[in-house]
Scaffold this active site. Sequence first.
Site, mmCIF file in Angstrom:
data_model
loop_
_atom_site.group_PDB
_atom_site.id
_atom_site.type_symbol
_atom_site.label_atom_id
_atom_site.label_comp_id
_atom_site.label_asym_id
_atom_site.label_seq_id
_atom_site.Cartn_x
_atom_site.Cartn_y
_atom_site.Cartn_z
ATOM 1 N N SER A 1 65.715 23.300 30.315
ATOM 2 C CA SER A 1 66.722 22.581 29.475
ATOM 3 C C SER A 1 66.503 21.148 29.576
ATOM 4 C CB SER A 1 68.003 22.911 29.638
ATOM 5 O OG SER A 1 68.410 22.599 30.994
ATOM 6 N N ASN B 1 53.996 26.570 21.692
ATOM 7 C CA ASN B 1 53.920 27.748 20.886
ATOM 8 C C ASN B 1 55.665 28.343 21.005
ATOM 9 O OD1 ASN B 1 53.785 28.294 23.826
ATOM 10 N ND2 ASN B 1 52.650 29.963 23.801
ATOM 11 N N ASP C 1 51.228 38.898 29.032
ATOM 12 C CA ASP C 1 51.459 40.329 29.292
ATOM 13 C C ASP C 1 50.638 40.742 30.495
ATOM 14 O OD1 ASP C 1 48.368 40.869 29.088
ATOM 15 O OD2 ASP C 1 48.807 40.969 26.904
ATOM 16 N N TYR D 1 47.159 40.244 31.781
ATOM 17 C CA TYR D 1 46.667 38.860 32.298
ATOM 18 C C TYR D 1 46.866 38.666 33.665
ATOM 19 C CZ TYR D 1 45.940 33.734 31.883
ATOM 20 O OH TYR D 1 45.219 32.469 32.047
#
Length: 142
Positions: free
Chosen positions: A62, A74, A80, A83
Site C-alpha cells: 500500500s 502488470n 506459477d 518458475y
Amino acid sequence: MIIEIKYINDEVKRIEKIEQGDWIDLYSSEDYELSKGEFKLINLGVAMKLPKGFEAHMAPRSSTFKTWKIIQTNSLGIIDESYCGDQDFWRFPAYAMENTKIYKNDKICQFRIVQKMPLVILKEVKELGNPDRGGIGSTGRN
C-alpha cells in the site's frame, strides 16, 4: 506447507511470514535509480519452489507508490509452480512516475500463495437461460 527459497546472495533481507496478514513482503536485492517514465525489472533476490497446485500472486504494498512513485506494470504478477529454477529470481516490473531511488532491502512489494484454479471444461452454448442484471456497473443503480 513448505516453500523452498533460494536467495541471490547473503546480503538480501530474508523474508518471513508475519502472524498478522496474509501477504509476505519482498525486498529489492540491489540499488536502483529510475528516471520518470523509465521501466525496470526490480530483482527481488528470491527464487522459490512452490508446492504443486499453487501459484504466487505478487502486488505492490500500500505504501509502494507513496514512497517510490512506482507502479507495477502488470497490475498483478502471477508466478506459477513451474518458475522454480535456480536462476528464476522473482522481479517486480516497475514503472517510475517520477525520478526515484530504490535501495537494497527496501520493502517494495508483497506476495501470497494461492491454490491454482481447478480443471475446468469450457462449453459453448447459444443461451445461458438466466435473467440479465443490466450490464457491468449496473449494481446499485436506481
